[in-house]
Design a protein around this motif. Structure first.
Motif, mmCIF file in Angstrom:
data_model
loop_
_atom_site.group_PDB
_atom_site.id
_atom_site.type_symbol
_atom_site.label_atom_id
_atom_site.label_comp_id
_atom_site.label_asym_id
_atom_site.label_seq_id
_atom_site.Cartn_x
_atom_site.Cartn_y
_atom_site.Cartn_z
ATOM 1 N N ARG A 76 0.892 -1.195 0.138
ATOM 2 C CA ARG A 76 0.148 0.104 0.020
ATOM 3 C C ARG A 76 0.954 1.402 -0.013
ATOM 4 O O ARG A 76 1.377 1.891 0.931
ATOM 5 C CB ARG A 76 -1.062 0.088 1.310
ATOM 6 C CG ARG A 76 -1.862 -1.196 1.334
ATOM 7 C CD ARG A 76 -2.522 -1.199 2.804
ATOM 8 N NE ARG A 76 -3.283 -2.461 2.984
ATOM 9 C CZ ARG A 76 -3.891 -2.512 4.158
ATOM 10 N NH1 ARG A 76 -3.817 -1.792 5.212
ATOM 11 N NH2 ARG A 76 -4.690 -3.955 4.152
ATOM 12 N N ASP A 77 1.304 1.852 -1.070
ATOM 13 C CA ASP A 77 2.236 2.834 -1.133
ATOM 14 C C ASP A 77 3.410 2.742 -0.728
ATOM 15 O O ASP A 77 4.085 1.537 -1.242
ATOM 16 C CB ASP A 77 1.335 4.177 -0.832
ATOM 17 C CG ASP A 77 0.193 4.582 -1.354
ATOM 18 O OD1 ASP A 77 0.230 4.377 -2.828
ATOM 19 O OD2 ASP A 77 -0.721 5.230 -0.742
ATOM 20 N N LEU A 78 3.952 3.289 0.477
ATOM 21 C CA LEU A 78 5.085 3.158 0.907
ATOM 22 C C LEU A 78 5.066 2.150 2.313
ATOM 23 O O LEU A 78 5.926 1.856 3.007
ATOM 24 C CB LEU A 78 5.909 4.204 1.198
ATOM 25 C CG LEU A 78 6.177 5.264 0.200
ATOM 26 C CD1 LEU A 78 6.974 6.656 0.713
ATOM 27 C CD2 LEU A 78 7.074 4.529 -0.633
ATOM 28 N N MET A 79 3.884 1.494 2.482
ATOM 29 C CA MET A 79 3.773 0.744 3.545
ATOM 30 C C MET A 79 3.007 -0.617 3.026
ATOM 31 O O MET A 79 2.553 -0.785 1.767
ATOM 32 C CB MET A 79 2.694 1.174 4.643
ATOM 33 C CG MET A 79 2.834 2.476 4.933
ATOM 34 S SD MET A 79 4.281 2.507 6.341
ATOM 35 C CE MET A 79 3.706 1.608 7.548
ATOM 36 N N ALA A 80 3.569 -1.726 3.635
ATOM 37 C CA ALA A 80 3.317 -2.941 3.106
ATOM 38 C C ALA A 80 2.402 -3.644 4.497
ATOM 39 O O ALA A 80 2.978 -3.867 5.525
ATOM 40 C CB ALA A 80 4.163 -3.861 2.795
ATOM 41 N N GLN A 102 6.959 -3.902 -2.694
ATOM 42 C CA GLN A 102 7.290 -5.502 -2.719
ATOM 43 C C GLN A 102 5.993 -6.090 -3.286
ATOM 44 O O GLN A 102 4.840 -5.728 -2.915
ATOM 45 C CB GLN A 102 7.941 -5.939 -1.674
ATOM 46 C CG GLN A 102 9.343 -5.400 -1.236
ATOM 47 C CD GLN A 102 10.298 -5.518 -2.336
ATOM 48 O OE1 GLN A 102 10.507 -6.568 -2.964
ATOM 49 N NE2 GLN A 102 10.850 -4.473 -2.444
ATOM 50 N N GLU A 103 6.131 -7.249 -4.002
ATOM 51 C CA GLU A 103 5.047 -8.029 -4.314
ATOM 52 C C GLU A 103 4.627 -8.646 -3.256
ATOM 53 O O GLU A 103 5.480 -9.204 -2.476
ATOM 54 C CB GLU A 103 5.683 -9.088 -5.785
ATOM 55 C CG GLU A 103 5.683 -8.258 -6.864
ATOM 56 C CD GLU A 103 4.572 -7.519 -7.673
ATOM 57 O OE1 GLU A 103 3.365 -8.263 -7.374
ATOM 58 O OE2 GLU A 103 4.692 -6.607 -7.961
ATOM 59 N N PRO A 104 3.171 -9.356 -3.244
ATOM 60 C CA PRO A 104 2.830 -10.260 -2.156
ATOM 61 C C PRO A 104 3.392 -11.558 -2.312
ATOM 62 O O PRO A 104 4.153 -11.989 -3.389
ATOM 63 C CB PRO A 104 1.233 -10.378 -2.693
ATOM 64 C CG PRO A 104 1.006 -9.150 -3.101
ATOM 65 C CD PRO A 104 2.267 -8.555 -3.940
ATOM 66 N N GLY A 105 3.982 -12.040 -0.994
ATOM 67 C CA GLY A 105 4.582 -13.295 -0.857
ATOM 68 C C GLY A 105 6.132 -12.824 -0.762
ATOM 69 O O GLY A 105 6.797 -13.844 -0.372
ATOM 70 N N THR A 106 6.658 -11.828 -0.888
ATOM 71 C CA THR A 106 8.131 -11.315 -0.869
ATOM 72 C C THR A 106 8.326 -11.289 0.828
ATOM 73 O O THR A 106 7.685 -11.068 1.635
ATOM 74 C CB THR A 106 8.526 -10.132 -1.269
ATOM 75 O OG1 THR A 106 8.075 -10.071 -2.683
ATOM 76 C CG2 THR A 106 9.874 -9.646 -1.244
ATOM 77 N N TRP A 107 9.614 -12.032 0.900
ATOM 78 C CA TRP A 107 10.022 -12.037 2.339
ATOM 79 C C TRP A 107 10.622 -10.973 2.565
ATOM 80 O O TRP A 107 11.672 -10.522 1.855
ATOM 81 C CB TRP A 107 10.861 -13.497 2.594
ATOM 82 C CG TRP A 107 10.091 -14.457 2.868
ATOM 83 C CD1 TRP A 107 9.657 -15.353 1.671
ATOM 84 C CD2 TRP A 107 9.365 -14.987 4.105
ATOM 85 N NE1 TRP A 107 8.850 -16.514 2.307
ATOM 86 C CE2 TRP A 107 8.684 -16.152 3.344
ATOM 87 C CE3 TRP A 107 9.121 -14.652 5.260
ATOM 88 C CZ2 TRP A 107 7.766 -17.001 4.349
ATOM 89 C CZ3 TRP A 107 8.364 -15.359 6.155
ATOM 90 C CH2 TRP A 107 7.697 -16.443 5.652
#
Length: 96
Positions: A7-11, A30-35
């Motif tokens: 979400r913008d600069l937050m995940a 980062q894409e979902p699933g990224t560690w």
């Protein structure tokens, strides 16, 4: 932690039994699933799945040590470092 949604600069991330909003300004979206390696609410580094497992194993070991009344077999948490074929000073996954 693993990214659930950017979400913008937050995940929104999940790891170690909780969800948390993490600032990703230092590592970018980062894409979902990224560690990621999260420190005090800020993503510091993108991790491979193997690096994430090693980090979680180390945190599990610390948790066991802090909550234990007796001995803890830390070698079970650091099997990659206890490998007798590992060259001194090398890290798991190093080439050559």
């Amino acid at each position: 932690m693993q990214v659930i949604e950017q979400r913008d600069l937050m995940a929104l991330c999940r790891g170690r039994g909780r969800e948390e909003m993490v600032n990703t300004m230092l590592i970018g979206p980062q894409e979902p699933g990224t560690w990621i390696l999260n420190f005090i609410g800020s993503a510091r580094e993108v991790l491979s799945e193997a690096e994430a497992k090693q980090t979680n194993d180390a945190l599990d070991a610390l948790e066991q040590i802090m909550n234990s009344d007796g001995e803890v077999d830390v070698d079970t948490y650091f099997a990659d470092l206890a490998d007798p074929n590992r060259k001194p000073g090398s890290f798991p996954g190093d080439q050559g």
